[in-house]
Design a protein around this motif. Structure first.
Motif, mmCIF file in Angstrom:
data_model
loop_
_atom_site.group_PDB
_atom_site.id
_atom_site.type_symbol
_atom_site.label_atom_id
_atom_site.label_comp_id
_atom_site.label_asym_id
_atom_site.label_seq_id
_atom_site.Cartn_x
_atom_site.Cartn_y
_atom_site.Cartn_z
ATOM 1 N N VAL A 93 1.015 -1.053 0.079
ATOM 2 C CA VAL A 93 -0.075 0.109 0.112
ATOM 3 C C VAL A 93 0.961 1.236 0.161
ATOM 4 C CG1 VAL A 93 -1.787 1.167 1.070
ATOM 5 C CG2 VAL A 93 -1.775 -1.250 1.254
ATOM 6 N N ASP A 94 1.310 1.602 -1.016
ATOM 7 C CA ASP A 94 2.201 2.819 -1.298
ATOM 8 C C ASP A 94 1.642 4.191 -1.347
ATOM 9 O OD1 ASP A 94 4.171 4.297 -2.069
ATOM 10 O OD2 ASP A 94 4.732 3.236 -3.984
ATOM 11 N N THR A 95 1.927 4.960 -0.545
ATOM 12 C CA THR A 95 1.360 6.151 -0.251
ATOM 13 C C THR A 95 1.904 7.478 -0.483
ATOM 14 O OG1 THR A 95 2.059 6.591 1.979
ATOM 15 C CG2 THR A 95 -0.312 5.386 1.871
ATOM 16 N N TYR A 96 3.143 7.262 -1.025
ATOM 17 C CA TYR A 96 4.031 8.349 -1.676
ATOM 18 C C TYR A 96 4.526 8.126 -3.062
ATOM 19 C CZ TYR A 96 7.172 12.142 -1.814
ATOM 20 O OH TYR A 96 7.793 13.421 -2.222
ATOM 21 N N PRO A 97 4.103 9.002 -3.904
ATOM 22 C CA PRO A 97 4.650 8.945 -5.427
ATOM 23 C C PRO A 97 6.154 9.268 -5.670
ATOM 24 C CG PRO A 97 3.378 11.015 -5.176
ATOM 25 C CD PRO A 97 3.533 10.239 -4.062
ATOM 26 N N ASN A 98 7.071 8.341 -5.467
ATOM 27 C CA ASN A 98 8.389 8.886 -5.573
ATOM 28 C C ASN A 98 8.646 9.357 -7.044
ATOM 29 O OD1 ASN A 98 9.950 8.000 -2.852
ATOM 30 N ND2 ASN A 98 8.512 6.432 -3.363
ATOM 31 N N GLU A 99 8.420 8.513 -7.916
ATOM 32 C CA GLU A 99 8.563 8.768 -9.360
ATOM 33 C C GLU A 99 7.948 10.103 -9.759
ATOM 34 O OE1 GLU A 99 8.876 6.390 -13.831
ATOM 35 O OE2 GLU A 99 7.181 5.871 -12.087
ATOM 36 N N GLU A 100 6.881 10.420 -9.314
ATOM 37 C CA GLU A 100 6.183 11.641 -9.703
ATOM 38 C C GLU A 100 7.007 12.675 -9.171
ATOM 39 O OE1 GLU A 100 1.937 14.194 -9.253
ATOM 40 O OE2 GLU A 100 1.964 11.790 -8.876
ATOM 41 N N LYS A 101 7.520 12.726 -8.210
ATOM 42 C CA LYS A 101 8.149 13.769 -7.446
ATOM 43 C C LYS A 101 9.617 13.923 -8.199
ATOM 44 C CE LYS A 101 5.007 14.820 -4.673
ATOM 45 N NZ LYS A 101 4.238 16.116 -4.845
ATOM 46 N N HIS A 102 10.375 12.815 -8.431
ATOM 47 C CA HIS A 102 11.528 12.782 -9.092
ATOM 48 C C HIS A 102 11.315 13.499 -10.602
ATOM 49 C CE1 HIS A 102 15.362 11.524 -10.327
ATOM 50 N NE2 HIS A 102 15.073 10.797 -11.185
ATOM 51 N N PHE B 89 -1.958 8.353 -6.136
ATOM 52 C CA PHE B 89 -1.711 7.668 -5.059
ATOM 53 C C PHE B 89 -2.698 8.051 -3.941
ATOM 54 C CE2 PHE B 89 2.131 7.209 -7.361
ATOM 55 C CZ PHE B 89 2.745 5.882 -6.818
ATOM 56 N N PRO B 90 -2.786 7.284 -2.715
ATOM 57 C CA PRO B 90 -2.184 5.949 -2.391
ATOM 58 C C PRO B 90 -2.468 4.922 -3.564
ATOM 59 C CG PRO B 90 -2.994 7.051 -0.697
ATOM 60 C CD PRO B 90 -3.836 7.641 -1.754
ATOM 61 N N PHE B 91 -1.569 4.009 -3.844
ATOM 62 C CA PHE B 91 -1.739 2.881 -4.895
ATOM 63 C C PHE B 91 -1.364 1.455 -4.173
ATOM 64 C CE2 PHE B 91 -0.425 0.713 -8.719
ATOM 65 C CZ PHE B 91 -1.505 0.969 -9.667
ATOM 66 N N VAL B 92 -2.130 0.421 -4.525
ATOM 67 C CA VAL B 92 -1.638 -0.972 -4.015
ATOM 68 C C VAL B 92 -1.373 -1.732 -5.462
ATOM 69 C CG1 VAL B 92 -3.019 -2.940 -2.983
ATOM 70 C CG2 VAL B 92 -3.758 -0.774 -2.429
ATOM 71 N N LEU B 93 -0.264 -2.469 -4.937
ATOM 72 C CA LEU B 93 0.341 -3.060 -6.030
ATOM 73 C C LEU B 93 0.749 -4.559 -5.349
ATOM 74 C CD1 LEU B 93 3.874 -2.128 -6.975
ATOM 75 C CD2 LEU B 93 2.574 -0.735 -5.431
ATOM 76 N N ALA B 94 1.166 -5.606 -6.150
ATOM 77 C CA ALA B 94 1.715 -6.832 -6.003
ATOM 78 C C ALA B 94 3.048 -6.986 -6.467
ATOM 79 C CB ALA B 94 0.680 -7.840 -5.901
ATOM 80 N N MET B 95 3.948 -7.689 -5.952
ATOM 81 C CA MET B 95 5.125 -8.183 -6.788
ATOM 82 C C MET B 95 5.525 -9.764 -5.952
ATOM 83 S SD MET B 95 9.055 -6.459 -6.066
ATOM 84 C CE MET B 95 10.428 -7.265 -6.362
ATOM 85 N N VAL B 96 6.091 -10.592 -7.065
ATOM 86 C CA VAL B 96 6.574 -11.791 -6.769
ATOM 87 C C VAL B 96 8.026 -11.820 -6.777
ATOM 88 C CG1 VAL B 96 6.826 -14.080 -7.134
ATOM 89 C CG2 VAL B 96 4.554 -13.099 -6.964
ATOM 90 N N GLY B 97 8.774 -11.988 -5.865
ATOM 91 C CA GLY B 97 10.408 -12.224 -5.849
ATOM 92 C C GLY B 97 11.211 -13.304 -5.626
ATOM 93 N N ASN B 98 12.057 -13.672 -6.346
ATOM 94 C CA ASN B 98 12.814 -14.999 -6.265
ATOM 95 C C ASN B 98 14.031 -14.947 -5.445
ATOM 96 O OD1 ASN B 98 14.123 -13.652 -8.219
ATOM 97 N ND2 ASN B 98 13.729 -15.064 -9.985
ATOM 98 N N GLY B 99 14.328 -13.820 -4.951
ATOM 99 C CA GLY B 99 15.612 -13.521 -4.174
ATOM 100 C C GLY B 99 16.594 -12.984 -5.034
ATOM 101 N N SER B 100 16.250 -12.577 -6.230
ATOM 102 C CA SER B 100 17.342 -11.673 -7.077
ATOM 103 C C SER B 100 16.720 -10.671 -7.683
ATOM 104 C CB SER B 100 17.986 -12.739 -8.082
ATOM 105 O OG SER B 100 17.000 -13.285 -8.983
#
Length: 340
Positions: A138-147, A163-174
């Motif tokens: 649950v991301d509440t701050y737009p880093n890319e937009e401010k950049h 924003f706020p924006f909800v997103l999902a990510m699957v990581g495999n350790g790398s």
């Protein structure tokens, strides 16, 4: 009504009732208390007998587990001690994000985890980078937009987020989470969710069943789930840990977990599905993930970039054809001379 009509009507009613019963029993859910966190939070603490463990600046009150207070540079988490070996499950998260900061002057958000690692501090919403497993943010701050604003650039209308924006990510350790781009290169999908400083309760729903990941939200006080993302072909190993974490930087918020309720899902499967499930999953992955990632990159291309890419491709093709014709004519001329 004729006798035959009575039998037809009764048969239809029976059929409808039977189908309804089948649908109701196709998926049953059972609350698993050993993987759940709720008031009065008696299972939270440092004792080895507790099911949940606090980390960093997280603290327990009578009303919530506060991951971070509304102060700068805080980091906190709560992690389950028991690995989860369920095949199909559903996590219902009751949370609250609130603080003194105005819109887009607050941060940074919170994350719900199902990962191989636990109790690891880091930059990804208070957890380690290059994690192994699932993260729902649950991301509440737009880093890319401010950049981009700092560089006097703007989003294209197609790629701008609310924003706020909800997103999902699957990581495999790398795979690293790209904080500066708010996770865009590696996200599976997401939705905007205005969750800050609301009077009503806010909920996040994460379901993993038949290797399908579904995320929904309930933030409008209507007791209705709203679709956020639905991704098939998600492969998550068993034996990972559930947790929640948060971090604040120069901007801050209160990030509260009121409850984490995990349900075991009993799902009817065909014989083919049963055989597929017997295959052990050792590394988290998502079918066609590369396709999804390239799709995100393509969405970010401007119309001018696409035009020049097509133009240069056509010019290159024409150049190769001309070179080929010249070489062929020389070869044909030399071949003709050999016969004289």
């Amino acid at each position: 009504m004729p006798f035959k009509s009575y039998w037809t009507f009764a048969f239809l009613i029976f059929n409808a009732a039977w189908c309804f019963a089948e649908d109701e029993h196709e998926m049953e859910e059972f609350l698993k208390r050993e993987y759940s966190l709720s008031k009065p939070y008696q299972g939270v603490g440092s004792a080895s007998s507790s099911h949940w463990e606090l980390m960093g600046d997280a603290m327990v009150t009578t009303d919530q587990v506060r991951l971070t207070p509304d102060k700068q540079s805080k980091q906190g988490a709560v992690w389950g001690r028991l690995p989860c070996h369920l095949t199909d499950w559903e996590m219902q998260v009751h949370f609250k994000i609130h603080g003194q900061g105005k819109k887009n002057l607050n941060g940074d958000g919170l994350a719900i985890w199902y990962t191989k690692e636990r109790m690891q501090k880091g930059p990804v919403f208070g957890n380690m980078d290059n994690f192994t497993g699932l993260g729902v943010f649950v991301d509440t701050y737009p880093n890319e937009e401010k950049h981009l604003e700092a560089q006097k650039k703007r989003y294209t209308p197609r790629t701008q987020r609310i924003f706020p924006f909800v997103l999902a990510m699957v990581g495999n350790g790398s795979i690293s989470y790209d904080h500066e781009r708010d996770g865009r290169p590696t996200e599976l999908g997401g939705c905007n969710a205005m969750v800050r400083n609301l009077k009503q309760d806010t909920f996040l729903f994460i379901r993993y069943v038949r290797r399908r990941l579904t995320v929904m939200i309930d933030i409008d006080g209507q007791h209705e789930w709203r679709d956020c993302l639905d991704i098939p072909g998600v492969r998550l190993p068993k034996g990972y840990y559930f947790g929640a974490s948060s971090v604040t930087g120069d901007l801050s918020d209160n990030h509260d977990i009121i409850s984490l309720k995990l349900y075991q899902l009993t799902v009817f499967r065909s014989q083919q599905e049963e055989e597929e499930e017997e295959e052990e999953i050792t590394i988290p992955s998502v079918d066609n993930f590369e396709f999804l990632k390239f799709g995100l990159v393509d969405d970010g291309m401007s119309g001018i970039a696409i035009f020049f890419a097509v133009l240069f491709s056509m010019l290159g093709l024409i150049f190769l054809i001309v070179i080929g014709l010249v070489v062929y004519s020389h070869w044909k001329e030399n071949r003709r001379k050999r016969f004289y």
